[in-house]
Design a protein around this motif. Structure first.
Motif, PDB file in Angstrom:
ATOM      1  N   ALA A 113      -8.897   1.153  -6.237  1.00  0.00           N
ATOM      2  CA  ALA A 113      -8.309   2.160  -5.349  1.00  0.00           C
ATOM      3  C   ALA A 113      -7.751   3.336  -6.152  1.00  0.00           C
ATOM      4  O   ALA A 113      -7.931   4.495  -5.775  1.00  0.00           O
ATOM      5  CB  ALA A 113      -7.204   1.538  -4.505  1.00  0.00           C
ATOM      6  N   MET A 122       1.949   1.868  -3.576  1.00  0.00           N
ATOM      7  CA  MET A 122       0.765   2.366  -4.289  1.00  0.00           C
ATOM      8  C   MET A 122       0.511   3.832  -3.970  1.00  0.00           C
ATOM      9  O   MET A 122       0.252   4.647  -4.849  1.00  0.00           O
ATOM     10  CB  MET A 122      -0.461   1.562  -3.827  1.00  0.00           C
ATOM     11  CG  MET A 122      -0.689   0.291  -4.546  1.00  0.00           C
ATOM     12  SD  MET A 122      -1.512   0.595  -6.085  1.00  0.00           S
ATOM     13  CE  MET A 122      -2.960   1.471  -5.510  1.00  0.00           C
ATOM     14  N   ALA A 123       0.571   4.143  -2.674  1.00  0.00           N
ATOM     15  CA  ALA A 123       0.223   5.489  -2.225  1.00  0.00           C
ATOM     16  C   ALA A 123       1.172   6.520  -2.820  1.00  0.00           C
ATOM     17  O   ALA A 123       0.727   7.535  -3.370  1.00  0.00           O
ATOM     18  CB  ALA A 123       0.272   5.539  -0.700  1.00  0.00           C
ATOM     19  N   PHE A 142      -7.177   9.922   0.486  1.00  0.00           N
ATOM     20  CA  PHE A 142      -5.905   9.196   0.534  1.00  0.00           C
ATOM     21  C   PHE A 142      -5.947   7.997   1.489  1.00  0.00           C
ATOM     22  O   PHE A 142      -5.639   6.875   1.087  1.00  0.00           O
ATOM     23  CB  PHE A 142      -4.777  10.171   0.898  1.00  0.00           C
ATOM     24  CG  PHE A 142      -3.396   9.609   0.752  1.00  0.00           C
ATOM     25  CD1 PHE A 142      -2.858   9.344  -0.497  1.00  0.00           C
ATOM     26  CD2 PHE A 142      -2.628   9.330   1.877  1.00  0.00           C
ATOM     27  CE1 PHE A 142      -1.586   8.820  -0.637  1.00  0.00           C
ATOM     28  CE2 PHE A 142      -1.351   8.809   1.752  1.00  0.00           C
ATOM     29  CZ  PHE A 142      -0.833   8.551   0.498  1.00  0.00           C
ATOM     30  N   PRO A 149       0.829  -1.218   0.000  1.00  0.00           N
ATOM     31  CA  PRO A 149       0.000   0.000   0.000  1.00  0.00           C
ATOM     32  C   PRO A 149       0.859   1.262   0.000  1.00  0.00           C
ATOM     33  O   PRO A 149       0.472   2.275  -0.590  1.00  0.00           O
ATOM     34  CB  PRO A 149      -0.796  -0.120   1.303  1.00  0.00           C
ATOM     35  CG  PRO A 149      -0.791  -1.564   1.640  1.00  0.00           C
ATOM     36  CD  PRO A 149       0.539  -2.067   1.177  1.00  0.00           C
ATOM     37  N   MET A 208      -8.098   5.270   0.085  1.00  0.00           N
ATOM     38  CA  MET A 208      -7.430   4.551  -0.990  1.00  0.00           C
ATOM     39  C   MET A 208      -6.481   3.494  -0.424  1.00  0.00           C
ATOM     40  O   MET A 208      -6.414   2.371  -0.927  1.00  0.00           O
ATOM     41  CB  MET A 208      -6.641   5.517  -1.868  1.00  0.00           C
ATOM     42  CG  MET A 208      -5.830   4.795  -2.934  1.00  0.00           C
ATOM     43  SD  MET A 208      -4.631   5.812  -3.792  1.00  0.00           S
ATOM     44  CE  MET A 208      -3.416   6.066  -2.553  1.00  0.00           C
ATOM     45  N   ILE A 209      -5.773   3.836   0.637  1.00  0.00           N
ATOM     46  CA  ILE A 209      -4.808   2.888   1.211  1.00  0.00           C
ATOM     47  C   ILE A 209      -5.525   1.673   1.794  1.00  0.00           C
ATOM     48  O   ILE A 209      -5.100   0.536   1.586  1.00  0.00           O
ATOM     49  CB  ILE A 209      -3.942   3.588   2.275  1.00  0.00           C
ATOM     50  CG1 ILE A 209      -3.051   4.614   1.587  1.00  0.00           C
ATOM     51  CG2 ILE A 209      -3.084   2.582   3.038  1.00  0.00           C
ATOM     52  CD1 ILE A 209      -2.394   5.568   2.510  1.00  0.00           C
TER      53      ILE A 209
END
Lengths: 502, 152
Positions: free
Chosen positions: B86, A397-398, B103, A394, B106-107
Motif C-alpha cells: 500500500a 497508515m493514511a 489515497f 488504516p 491505498m486505504i
C-alpha cells in the motif's frame, strides 16, 4: 531579580491572546495525537512544518512545544486505558496504570497522572527558568571535544533505554550511526553510500525512519497477532478522582519523580524515558510493600509520570542553550527554528529574549491547559479508543503516508518509509528495540563532525578528550555508566523492571 | 554445535553482514590521516564495531540456553505484503493518478492486511478518511498534493 524579570518577559509573551491560542491548539492536537497509537509528535510536527512558515516564529515554537507535551500526556492516557503506550516515555506508566484500570481504578490512575504531571511541569518550568542562563554560560565553554564527549554520553545513555540484550542495544546504536553516514561528508563534500541516488546525498530524513520503523513496522507486527491479543478495552471508567490515601501515597513519589526528571531530562539521549524508568526503579526500592508494583501501585504511576513530564521540560535546556537535540522531537524543533531563520544556540537568549522566555513560560501555561483539558475529557478519550482496530490502523497508515510524502513532496521518501517498514518488522521479529537506533541516527553526524574537528584542533591527539575538564568528566560518566550496565548483576536489574510484569 | 536462540543466530549473522558491507563500502572513500580523518574513517570503524557486536550476539545464540530455542515464528505475509504494498502503491501512483484516486485505493489495500477485512468496512473507511484528509491537509493546511490524474 533576574529570575522574576525573565519570567515577566516570558509571561508577557506567552499570555498574549494569540500565543495562548496556539499553546491551547498545540496542547489539544498533541493530546489527540498521543492518544492515537502510531501517530506520534514526530509525525505530527513533521506534517505541520510546512504550514508553520506562515506563523510568527514564537507562536510556531509555542505550538510545537504544546504538541510535544500534549503528546506525552496523551500517550500516558492510552498506556493506562488500553496498555498501549503512545510514547516511549509512557512505557513504564503502562506497567501499573493499566493494572489499575483493570481493577476499575482508571479514573484514579488518569487523574494521578494528570496532577502528577502538572506538579512536575510547574517545578520543571521553574528549573528551566532558573538554570537555563547558567547552563548557557557553560555552553560557551563547549568546544568540539566537549560536544563529542556529550554525544558519546548520550549514545551510552541510549543503550540504557533498551530493556533486552545489551549487545543488541549497542548494535542498534551503531546501526543508527551508520545510517547517519548516508549523506554528503560535511568536511570534504564527498557523497557517501548514496549509490548515485541524488536524494540519498542529503541523507535520509529521520522522520522517514521513525515512521517506517515505529508506525508501519508496529502495525505489521500487530496485525500478525490474532485479534484477541491486540487490544483490551475496558467498558467503563469509574471514580475519576483519587482517594485521600491515593494522594498520601502518590505525593512523595511525584516529588521524587520530579527531582529525577529535572536532572535526567537534561541528558541527551536519555531524557524523559530514562527519567521515568529510573523513577519506577526508585519507587519500587523505597516502597513499603514492593510486591504491589506491577499489580496496580499508584506510586508506580505518579513517580514515572512526574519524572517523565519534568524531564520533558528540562530536555528543552540543551536544545535552547546549546542547540543540541535531546530527542527526536527536539531535533524537529531545531529544524523548525532553522526553517524560520533562527539559529539555535546560546545566542538565542540574548538576541531573542521574548521568544526564549516566552517558550519557557508557555510550558507552564501549556501544562495548565492540559489539566483543564484532560480531566473532563477522559470520557471522550475512552470513546475515541473504542474505534475498532480494523478502522484505526488504516487511518494511522493514511495520515503517516501523507506526512511522509509532504516532508519534501517527494515519492522517494515514501519508498524509503516502505523499506523501513520492512526493517521495523524485522527488528520486531528479531527482538531489537528501535529507540537506540533513532538516537544513534540523530547524534551520529554531529558526533562525527565534532570528533573530526576535535582531532584536527588537537593535531590528531586523542588525549584531547581527557585533558579538557568538561569533556573528561563526561567521558568518565559515560564509561562509568557503561561499566555499570555491563556488570551482570546490574544488567540483570535493568531487565527486571520490564520482564517481571509480563 | 546447536543453535540455542534462532532469533539471535539470525540477528548476529545479519549484523555481521551489514557491518562488513558498510566497512567494505567505506574503503571507497579516503581514510585521511589521524590528524585529518577523511570521509571513510568513521563509517569503516563503525562497520567493524557492528560486525564485532554481531559476532557477540551470534556467539551468545550458540552458548546461552533460551526458552524453547527462541524461534523467530511465522511471518505474517498478508499484513506485511498489504501494508508495504500500500505504501509503495501510494508513492508510485500519487503523482500519476492524484490524491483522490490513489489515497482511497491505498486505504483499501491497507485494510486488506487485517484479518477482519470486509469490502463494506474498507470502502466506508476509505471514503471517510479521504474526506477528512482532504479537509485537513488540502483544504485546511493547504499542502501541495496533486489531486487529479496528471495530463499526458
Amino acid at each position: 531579580m533576574d529570575f522574576l524579570h525573565n519570567l515577566y518577559i516570558g509571561f508577557q509573551t506567552s499570555l498574549s491572546l494569540i500565543n495562548l491560542w496556539y499553546a491551547f491548539l498545540g496542547a489539544m492536537l498533541g493530546t489527540l495525537i498521543g492518544v492515537l497509537p502510531g501517530l506520534g509528535p514526530i509525525a505530527t510536527i513533521a506534517m505541520l512544518l510546512p504550514s508553520m512558515y506562515t506563523l510568527e516564529p514564537t507562536s510556531a515554537l509555542i505550538m510545537l512545544a504544546g504538541i510535544y507535551y500534549g503528546a506525552q500526556y496523551g500517550g500516558s492516557t492510552t498506556a493506562i486505558l488500553i496498555n498501549v503506550p503512545g510514547e516511549a516515555s509512557s512505557v513504564v506508566t503502562a506497567l501499573d496504570g493499566y493494572k489499575m484500570a483493570r481493577k476499575g481504578r482508571a479514573g484514579a490512575a488518569l487523574a494521578t497522572a494528570a496532577l502528577g504531571s502538572f506538579f512536575a511541569g510547574t517545578i520543571g518550568t521553574m528549573v528551566v527558568a532558573a538554570f537555563a542562563p547558567p547552563l548557557t554560560a557553560l555552553a560557551f565553554e563547549f568546544g568540539a571535544p566537549e560536544y563529542c564527549a556529550l554525544m558519546f554520553l548520550g549514545l551510552v545513555g541510549a543503550v540504557v533505554l533498551a530493556s533486552g540484550s545489551l549487545a543488541k542495544a549497542l548494535a542498534m546504536v551503531v546501526l543508527g550511526l551508520l545510517l547517519g553516514q548516508i549523506n554528503t561528508d560535511v568536511i570534504t563534500a564527498v557523497p557517501r553510500f548514496s549509490f548515485g541516488i541524488t536524494e540519498l546525498m542529503d541523507g535520509i530524513n529521520f522522520v522517514v525512519i521513525a515512521m517506517g520503523v515505529f508506525s508501519f513496522g508496529e502495525i505489521i507486527a500487530n496485525l500478525g497477532k490474532p485479534a484477541e491479543h491486540r487490544d483490551v478495552f475496558i467498558k467503563k471508567v469509574t471514580g475519576l478522582m483519587p482517594t485521600k490515601q491515593d494522594f498520601k501515597d502518590s505525593a512523595p513519589a511525584a516529588l521524587r519523580g520530579t527531582i529525577l526528571g529535572c536532572l535526567l531530562g537534561v541528558l541527551p539521549g536519555a531524557g524523559p524515558m530514562l527519567a521515568s524508568f529510573t523513577s519506577y526503579s526508585v519507587e519500587k526500592k523505597v516502597a513499603k510493600n514492593p510486591g504491589e508494583f506491577g499489580q496496580g501501585a499508584i506510586q508506580g504511576v505518579a513517580g514515572p509520570e512526574a519524572a517523565n513530564n519534568a524531564g520533558a521540560q528540562t530536555s528543552f535546556i540543551p536544545m535552547l542553550t546549546l542547540g543540541i537535540p535531546t530527542s527526536a522531537v527536539m531535533a524537529l524543533m531545531i529544524g523548525a527554528m532553522t526553517l524560520m531563520g533562527i539559529q539555535p544556540g546560546p545566542q538565542v537568549m540574548t538576541t531573542n529574549p521574548s521568544l526564549f522566555w516566552g517558550l519557557i513560560t508557555s510550558m507552564w501555561v501549556g501544562n495548565l491547559m492540559l489539566v483543564i483539558l484532560n480531566l473532563p475529557l477522559i470520557g471522550i478519550w475512552v470513546k475515541l479508543l473504542t474505534v475498532p482496530y480494523r478502522f484505526l490502523f488504516p487511518a494511522i497508515m493514511a495520515f503517516c503516508a501523507i506526512g511522509v510524502y509532504t516532508l519534501s513532496n517527494n515519492t522517494f521518501d515514501v519508498y524509503c518509509a516502505a523499506a523501513f517498514a520492512v526493517l521495523g518488522f524485522v527488528f520486531h521479529k528479531l527482538g531489537f528495540e528501535p529507540a537506540p537506533l533513532i538516537l544513534g541516527f540523530i547524534l551520529g553526524p554531529m558526533m562525527e563532525e565534532n570528533l573530526r574537528r576535535a582531532l584536527l584542533m588537537a593535531h590528531g591527539d586523542w588525549s584531547v578528550f581527557v585533558t579538557r575538564p568538561i569533556s573528561a568528566t563526561m567521558i568518565v560518566v559515560a564509561v562509568g555508566l557503561m561499566i555499570a550496565i555491563t556488570l551482570p548483576a546490574i544488567s540483570k536489574k535493568r531487565e527486571e523492571v520490564f520482564v517481571e510484569d509480563e | 554445535m546447536k543453535i540455542k536462540s534462532q532469533r539471535d543466530f539470525v540477528s548476529g549473522l545479519a549484523l555481521i553482514v551489514t557491518g562488513a558491507a558498510f566497512a567494505i563500502g567505506a574503503t571507497n572513500y579516503s581514510f585521511g590521516t589521524a590528524i585529518r580523518p577523511g570521509p571513510g574513517y568513521f563509517p569503516f570503524g563503525l562497520g567493524i564495531i557492528l560486525a564485532i557486536l554481531g559476532g557477540i550476539v551470534l556467539f551468545g545464540s550458540l552458548t546461552q540456553n533460551r526458552k524453547g530455542g527462541d524461534p523467530i515464528g511465522a511471518i505474517p505475509w498478508r499484513p506485511l505484503g498489504c501494508i508495504v504494498g500500500a505504501i509503495v502503491f501510494f508513492g508510485f501512483f500519487l503523482p500519476k493518478l492524484g490524491f483522490l484516486i490513489s489515497f482511497p485505493v491505498m486505504i483499501v489495500l491497507t485494510a486488506a492486511g487485517g484479518n477482519e477485512f470486509t469490502w463494506k468496512d474498507a470502502l466506508l473507511n476509505a471514503f471517510i478518511l479521504t474526506v477528512i484528509s482532504y479537509l485537513i491537509f488540502i483544504y485546511g493546511l493547504q499542502l501541495t498534493i496533486p489531486l487529479w490524474p496528471a495530463h499526458g
